[in-house]
Scaffold this motif. Structure first.
Motif, short mmCIF file in Angstrom:
data_model
loop_
_atom_site.label_atom_id
_atom_site.label_comp_id
_atom_site.label_asym_id
_atom_site.label_seq_id
_atom_site.Cartn_x
_atom_site.Cartn_y
_atom_site.Cartn_z
N TYR A 176 36.98 40.89 46.85
CA TYR A 176 38.41 40.69 45.94
C TYR A 176 39.09 42.10 46.11
CZ TYR A 176 36.02 36.64 43.58
OH TYR A 176 35.34 35.48 43.55
N GLN A 177 40.46 41.67 46.15
CA GLN A 177 41.44 42.92 45.81
C GLN A 177 42.04 42.68 44.34
OE1 GLN A 177 45.39 42.48 47.70
NE2 GLN A 177 44.55 40.75 49.31
N TYR A 178 42.79 43.72 43.88
CA TYR A 178 43.12 43.52 42.55
C TYR A 178 44.81 44.03 42.55
CZ TYR A 178 38.23 43.41 41.09
OH TYR A 178 36.99 43.09 41.07
N ASN A 179 45.18 43.31 41.77
CA ASN A 179 46.82 43.29 41.56
C ASN A 179 47.10 44.54 40.54
OD1 ASN A 179 46.60 42.34 38.93
ND2 ASN A 179 47.32 40.23 39.91
N SER A 180 48.41 44.51 40.02
CA SER A 180 48.90 45.82 39.18
C SER A 180 48.26 45.53 37.99
CB SER A 180 50.21 45.76 39.26
OG SER A 180 50.82 44.86 38.79
N ARG A 181 47.68 44.19 37.56
CA ARG A 181 47.22 43.96 36.23
C ARG A 181 45.70 44.04 36.24
NH1 ARG A 181 51.46 40.64 36.87
NH2 ARG A 181 50.06 38.71 37.61
N ASP A 182 45.26 44.57 37.37
CA ASP A 182 43.69 44.41 37.65
C ASP A 182 43.12 43.10 37.63
OD1 ASP A 182 41.67 46.19 38.26
OD2 ASP A 182 40.87 46.24 35.91
#
Length: 289
Positions: A176-182
């Motif tokens: 998984y990668q994470y966006n700015s909102r984690d």
């Protein structure tokens, strides 16, 4: 994903072209009743997978068991351990010392040069770690399990050019990668490897050097934003696995084969290789039945 598709389409067309340049067509695979099951034990000086060093500079034992359900369909398991009980190095909490892994896999021979594989990697920590799940069949963001879908092309038998190629994409588990909102988002981390096989001294009268195999290969991680490959670049394609492997197979009789090998691996990533380094020399011996 559009970049990946535009990369793989011409590669697949190119590799498919090799199928029409064979010198002779290999015969259909046959599985005799008494050889449906095969067992192998590998002993290696350290465990390096796709340019990633797992478990440090310690000897690893790697048993595997395979069962041929049909001439084209195989199931199997593979494991590795370095017998170390300490999970972390004392001077750096972020890298593994004790390492263990148990994998299950399925493979299907689509054509005489193309195989589809599905691997389930499971690498539970040797001791409990906060925020890491060791539960079996847990494929969430904190899990220790990943599913890898692989296309493996092998032109080493009966073809004019003995190339091989691997296209690997994670389709499940801890990738998984994470966006700015984690928030977690599946990354579909993809790895591509191309190799070649040289058979040396085929006609030598000296059995000790006869049929030595030399296999150079190059492997690249295309999209490592999930940082699944710890010792690779995270923000660009990373040439993590430049390897040159020499091997020789010995027949010990009674259906026991003993290959020995020496493998040099260079990790060409520009970042994240400081802890274990970029260069590895791995000696190995196997016993197969």
């Amino acid at each position: 994903m559009n970049v990946i598709k535009s990369f793989f389409c011409p590669v697949l067309l190119l590799l498919s072209g090799f199928g029409f340049s064979q010198e002779e067509k290999p015969g259909e695979d046959e599985v005799s009743e008494d050889k449906r099951i095969s067992f192998t034990i590998d002993v290696v000086s350290r465990y390096v997978w796709r340019g990633q060093c797992w478990g440090g500079d310690y000897l690893a034992v790697q048993p595997s068991l395979e069962y041929a359900v049909t001439p084209k369909f195989t199931i199997g398991s593979w494991a590795t351990t370095n017998f170390k009980k300490d999970y972390y190095y004392p001077d750096n909490e972020n890298y593994y010392k004790g390492y263990q892994e148990v994998d299950l896999y399925l493979s299907y021979q689509i054509t005489n040069f193309l195989q589809l594989q599905l691997w389930d990697y499971y690498w539970p920590s040797v001791s409990r770690v906060e925020g890491v799940s060791n539960k079996l069949f847990d494929y969430g963001p904190t899990s220790s399990q990943t599913i890898d879908a692989i296309l493996y092309f092998d032109f080493s038998e009966g073809y004019q050019y003995p190339f091989n190629a691997t296209i690997s994409t994670f389709v499940g588990g801890n990738d998984y990668q994470y966006n700015s909102r984690d928030e977690p988002k599946r990354n579909y981390t993809t790895y591509f490897e191309l190799g070649y096989v040289f058979n040396l001294f085929e006609n030598s009268p000296h059995k000790l050097i006869q049929n030595i195999e030399l296999a150079p290969s190059a492997g690249v991680v295309l999209n490592n934003k999930a940082a699944y490959y710890n010792f690779a670049d995270y923000d660009k394609p990373s040439l993590v696995n430049l390897a040159l492997k020499a091997s020789k197979e010995f027949d010990l009789g009674s259906n026991i084969i003993m290959p020995i090998s020496l493998n040099y691996v260079h990790n060409g990533a520009t970042k994240n290789t400081d802890f274990f380094g970029k260069n590895f020399l791995i000696a190995g011996v196997s016993f197969s039945y």
